[in-house]
Design a protein around this motif. Structure first.
Motif, PDB file in Angstrom:
ATOM      1  N   VAL A 141       0.838  -1.205   0.000  1.00 23.74           N
ATOM      2  CA  VAL A 141       0.000   0.000   0.000  1.00 23.74           C
ATOM      3  C   VAL A 141       0.869   1.250   0.000  1.00 23.74           C
ATOM      4  O   VAL A 141       0.610   2.212  -0.741  1.00 23.74           O
ATOM      5  CB  VAL A 141      -0.949  -0.012   1.216  1.00 23.74           C
ATOM      6  N   ILE A 142       1.920   1.238   0.797  1.00 23.64           N
ATOM      7  CA  ILE A 142       2.804   2.414   0.862  1.00 23.64           C
ATOM      8  C   ILE A 142       3.586   2.583  -0.440  1.00 23.64           C
ATOM      9  O   ILE A 142       3.713   3.703  -0.960  1.00 23.64           O
ATOM     10  CB  ILE A 142       3.748   2.306   2.078  1.00 23.64           C
ATOM     11  N   LEU A 143       4.082   1.492  -0.999  1.00 19.62           N
ATOM     12  CA  LEU A 143       4.799   1.586  -2.277  1.00 19.62           C
ATOM     13  C   LEU A 143       3.884   2.110  -3.381  1.00 19.62           C
ATOM     14  O   LEU A 143       4.313   2.914  -4.227  1.00 19.62           O
ATOM     15  CB  LEU A 143       5.355   0.215  -2.661  1.00 19.62           C
ATOM     16  N   ALA A 144       2.617   1.692  -3.361  1.00 16.71           N
ATOM     17  CA  ALA A 144       1.662   2.202  -4.354  1.00 16.71           C
ATOM     18  C   ALA A 144       1.437   3.689  -4.168  1.00 16.71           C
ATOM     19  O   ALA A 144       1.329   4.448  -5.144  1.00 16.71           O
ATOM     20  CB  ALA A 144       0.336   1.443  -4.240  1.00 16.71           C
ATOM     21  N   GLY A 145       1.369   4.134  -2.908  1.00 17.60           N
ATOM     22  CA  GLY A 145       1.180   5.552  -2.639  1.00 17.60           C
ATOM     23  C   GLY A 145       2.367   6.392  -3.074  1.00 17.60           C
ATOM     24  O   GLY A 145       2.198   7.501  -3.594  1.00 17.60           O
ATOM     25  N   VAL A 146       3.559   5.854  -2.883  1.00 18.27           N
ATOM     26  CA  VAL A 146       4.763   6.559  -3.343  1.00 18.27           C
ATOM     27  C   VAL A 146       4.785   6.632  -4.866  1.00 18.27           C
ATOM     28  O   VAL A 146       5.085   7.675  -5.462  1.00 18.27           O
ATOM     29  CB  VAL A 146       6.033   5.861  -2.798  1.00 18.27           C
ATOM     30  N   TYR A 155      11.719   6.563   2.053  1.00 23.02           N
ATOM     31  CA  TYR A 155      12.082   5.272   2.636  1.00 23.02           C
ATOM     32  C   TYR A 155      10.813   4.459   2.913  1.00 23.02           C
ATOM     33  O   TYR A 155      10.440   4.226   4.073  1.00 23.02           O
ATOM     34  CB  TYR A 155      12.876   5.486   3.929  1.00 23.02           C
ATOM     35  N   PRO A 156      10.144   4.000   1.879  1.00 25.63           N
ATOM     36  CA  PRO A 156       8.853   3.327   2.068  1.00 25.63           C
ATOM     37  C   PRO A 156       8.910   2.068   2.920  1.00 25.63           C
ATOM     38  O   PRO A 156       8.028   1.837   3.748  1.00 25.63           O
ATOM     39  CB  PRO A 156       8.392   3.017   0.639  1.00 25.63           C
ATOM     40  N   ARG A 161       7.751  -0.453   8.266  1.00 25.70           N
ATOM     41  CA  ARG A 161       8.136  -1.131   9.512  1.00 25.70           C
ATOM     42  C   ARG A 161       7.873  -0.239  10.723  1.00 25.70           C
ATOM     43  O   ARG A 161       7.428  -0.728  11.773  1.00 25.70           O
ATOM     44  CB  ARG A 161       9.611  -1.540   9.459  1.00 25.70           C
ATOM     45  N   ALA A 162       8.139   1.051  10.582  1.00 22.22           N
ATOM     46  CA  ALA A 162       7.905   1.977  11.695  1.00 22.22           C
ATOM     47  C   ALA A 162       6.428   2.039  12.056  1.00 22.22           C
ATOM     48  O   ALA A 162       6.056   2.072  13.238  1.00 22.22           O
ATOM     49  CB  ALA A 162       8.427   3.366  11.330  1.00 22.22           C
ATOM     50  N   ILE A 163       5.567   2.061  11.055  1.00 24.60           N
ATOM     51  CA  ILE A 163       4.124   2.124  11.306  1.00 24.60           C
ATOM     52  C   ILE A 163       3.625   0.834  11.930  1.00 24.60           C
ATOM     53  O   ILE A 163       2.811   0.851  12.860  1.00 24.60           O
ATOM     54  CB  ILE A 163       3.373   2.444   9.999  1.00 24.60           C
ATOM     55  N   SER A 195       1.949  11.012   8.811  1.00 26.03           N
ATOM     56  CA  SER A 195       3.143  11.858   8.764  1.00 26.03           C
ATOM     57  C   SER A 195       4.387  11.040   8.443  1.00 26.03           C
ATOM     58  O   SER A 195       5.317  11.548   7.801  1.00 26.03           O
ATOM     59  CB  SER A 195       3.313  12.589  10.103  1.00 26.03           C
ATOM     60  N   ILE A 196       4.402   9.784   8.845  1.00 25.75           N
ATOM     61  CA  ILE A 196       5.568   8.931   8.574  1.00 25.75           C
ATOM     62  C   ILE A 196       5.717   8.677   7.071  1.00 25.75           C
ATOM     63  O   ILE A 196       6.841   8.595   6.559  1.00 25.75           O
ATOM     64  CB  ILE A 196       5.447   7.603   9.352  1.00 25.75           C
ATOM     65  N   VAL A 197       4.595   8.567   6.360  1.00 28.81           N
ATOM     66  CA  VAL A 197       4.689   8.347   4.907  1.00 28.81           C
ATOM     67  C   VAL A 197       4.690   9.662   4.125  1.00 28.81           C
ATOM     68  O   VAL A 197       4.731   9.657   2.902  1.00 28.81           O
ATOM     69  CB  VAL A 197       3.560   7.429   4.392  1.00 28.81           C
ATOM     70  N   GLY A 198       4.634  10.774   4.849  1.00 26.32           N
ATOM     71  CA  GLY A 198       4.748  12.058   4.166  1.00 26.32           C
ATOM     72  C   GLY A 198       3.446  12.731   3.816  1.00 26.32           C
ATOM     73  O   GLY A 198       3.377  13.516   2.859  1.00 26.32           O
TER      74      GLY A 198
END
Length: 202
Positions: A141-146, A155-156, A161-163, A195-198
């Motif tokens: 999901v994060i890579l798709a958003g980036v 740093y997706p 991992r942080a989330i 905020s972690i994913v920007g």
């Protein structure tokens, strides 16, 4: 849980009595601090009665942890399926699902996290494969958003991992009678995850 159950709906756990006893005992005393006799007493069975259902205490731990992770995976898949297909909606749904699980299933989540070290070889690999499946959902999901320019993190994978760690950590301190209402807590932690994913606050 049923495939028709709303992923936000958390009723009481309905474990078989041995697993119910194991969940409480492992949470209170740890796997190595719990004997099969303890589990028998808690579940209202004799020791041979416990062994009738499970060959060993390790088998009880494995079954318990698999039931817990399978519920998490089911709810995560349901959350993604119910959300709109854009990365932001998928992200919000998945993170909310992770947060709710670690709030409402906090005891099971803490036992699974703490007793991973107690799983024997083979059992550990089976469990970790399921945990990795959960992590890959968030990664994708994060890579798709980036890729779509919705998320700006450089740093997706690290953000993912942080989330995940953020959500898992909620189980260690959340209390139903805490001062912050559930919806307010969810929105606060979703804001932090965004905020972690920007994604800045609106």
């Amino acid at each position: 849980m049923s495939s028709e159950t709303d992923w936000r709906d958390y009723g009481p756990l309905e474990f078989p009595r041995i697993l119910d006893a194991a969940l409480a005992a492992f949470y209170e005393h740890g796997y190595h601090g719990t004997t099969t006799r303890d589990l028998a007493k808690r579940s209202g069975l004799s020791v041979p009665g416990v062994y009738h259902y499970y060959p060993s205490k390790q088998d009880i731990l494995v079954d318990l942890m698999m039931v817990i992770i399978d519920e998490l995976l089911t709810r995560s898949h349901q959350a993604l399926k119910a959300a709109r297909p854009d990365p932001r909606s998928q992200f919000d749904a998945l993170v909310e699902s992770l947060l709710r699980f670690h709030m409402y299933r906090r005891t099971g989540a803490m036992v699974s996290t703490g007793e991973l070290r107690s799983l024997e070889a083979g059992n550990r690999e089976r469990y970790v494969a399921k945990r990795d499946e959960q992590q890959r959902m968030l990664d994708q999901v994060i890579l798709a958003g980036v890729a779509d320019g919705v998320f700006s993190t450089s740093y997706p994978k690290d953000a993912s991992r942080a989330i995940a760690s953020l959500c898992v950590g909620v189980a260690s301190w959340y209390r139903p009678d805490g001062s912050l209402p559930v919806e307010a807590l969810l929105e606060r932690y979703l804001t932090i995850a965004r905020s972690i994913v920007g994604i800045g606050e609106q």
